[in-house]
Design an enzyme around this catalytic site. Sequence first.
Site, PDB file in Angstrom:
ATOM      1  N   ASP A 112       0.796  -1.224   0.000  1.00 11.10           N
ATOM      2  CA  ASP A 112       0.000   0.000   0.000  1.00 11.10           C
ATOM      3  C   ASP A 112       0.831   1.278   0.000  1.00 11.10           C
ATOM      4  OD1 ASP A 112       0.995  -0.305   2.540  1.00 11.10           O
ATOM      5  OD2 ASP A 112      -0.875   0.164   3.571  1.00 11.10           O
ATOM      6  N   GLU A 113       2.116   1.188  -0.363  1.00 13.28           N
ATOM      7  CA  GLU A 113       2.983   2.365  -0.371  1.00 13.28           C
ATOM      8  C   GLU A 113       3.851   2.389  -1.625  1.00 13.28           C
ATOM      9  OE1 GLU A 113       5.148   3.779   3.283  1.00 13.28           O
ATOM     10  OE2 GLU A 113       4.551   1.776   3.960  1.00 13.28           O
TER      11      GLU A 113
END
Length: 362
Positions: A112-113
């Site tokens: 998620d980054e």
Amino acid sequence: MKNSSRERITLHLDMDSFYSSVEVRDRPELKGLPVVVGSDPKGGSGRGVVSTCSYEAREFGIHSGMPISKAYRLCPDAAYLQVNMKLYKDTSEKIMDVIRIFADKFQQVSVDEAYIDIGDSISDYESATLLAQKIKNEVKRLQGLTCSIGVAPNKVIAKIASDFNKPDGLTVVRPEDVQDFLFPLHVSKIPGIGKKTQPILQEMGIESVGQLASCDVQLLIARFGKFGVVMHQLANGIDMREVKEREEVKSISTEDTFDEDISDPGEIENSLAGLSEKVYTSLIKKRFRFRTVTLKVRFEDFRTYTRAKTLHAATTDKEAIRKTSLSLMEEFLGKGRFRLLGVGVTKLEKIDERQTCLSDFL
């Protein structure tokens, strides 16, 4: 204006409460409710931890990494969901495909980054801010999820900025504003400064980033070694790392938290065999050899230890993983009951397609 002659502009994108947000997107009836993704709480007696939770759940004091039993005590009426990693990975791939379109250089660092280097295409912060907003809009339009983005001169400031105004935030830190932005923050906002480092800094009278930035670097070296220099540089907003096109896989590991603590040697051996099998399967799928086997143990009182052994040569031997983990385990047998066991491999080498032989996959 060429990249070499202008100040670099880096974006860091962080999805907001990713696992729980994906679940709420796909199950609208959960919107506005406290949602906890992790192990089964089993009415407050469950093992394992919280993987992530919605912002509504955080209002009850729940956070990632918290024992699931404690989360249940804090909010028994929350929606407790099992981790659906396939769903999250599939969603992540679609999001990252959207982001790549806007990047000259792109580096995904987790599910998620991601970091984005906008290269030579944009050289001012006004345009970079518009681009960041466009990325946010596209992620929301195509995937129905919000993200937070930091825009800054380098990776560390961009990462701190992306967490500054969550959820759905957009924080821009221009070069002339770096000190005003960083210095008032607590030192825990600097990546790498965690539960072990914070108390030592506090003993030294250092609680803010500004205090760390102004501290005599020699004092930091005396207490922390080389990491003292790194902390001092980051606190002063100095980070020379570039956005890498591809993040190298450094380790493959898995772990198991037991429903009931175990101490029986037979159960321990079976657990390590199963964990070794999972690591081996992932190793072969990703086409790596390994040189080092790692073992992680957590006792019933949460004492946690890791051990590692490096082999003479890189291999894909499944038995080497199992036997080495068993050997490393001998140190801990008879010293208590175990809550968690984990097995991993590091010092990975990519298997050359031309050199692959049948024995690698038997």
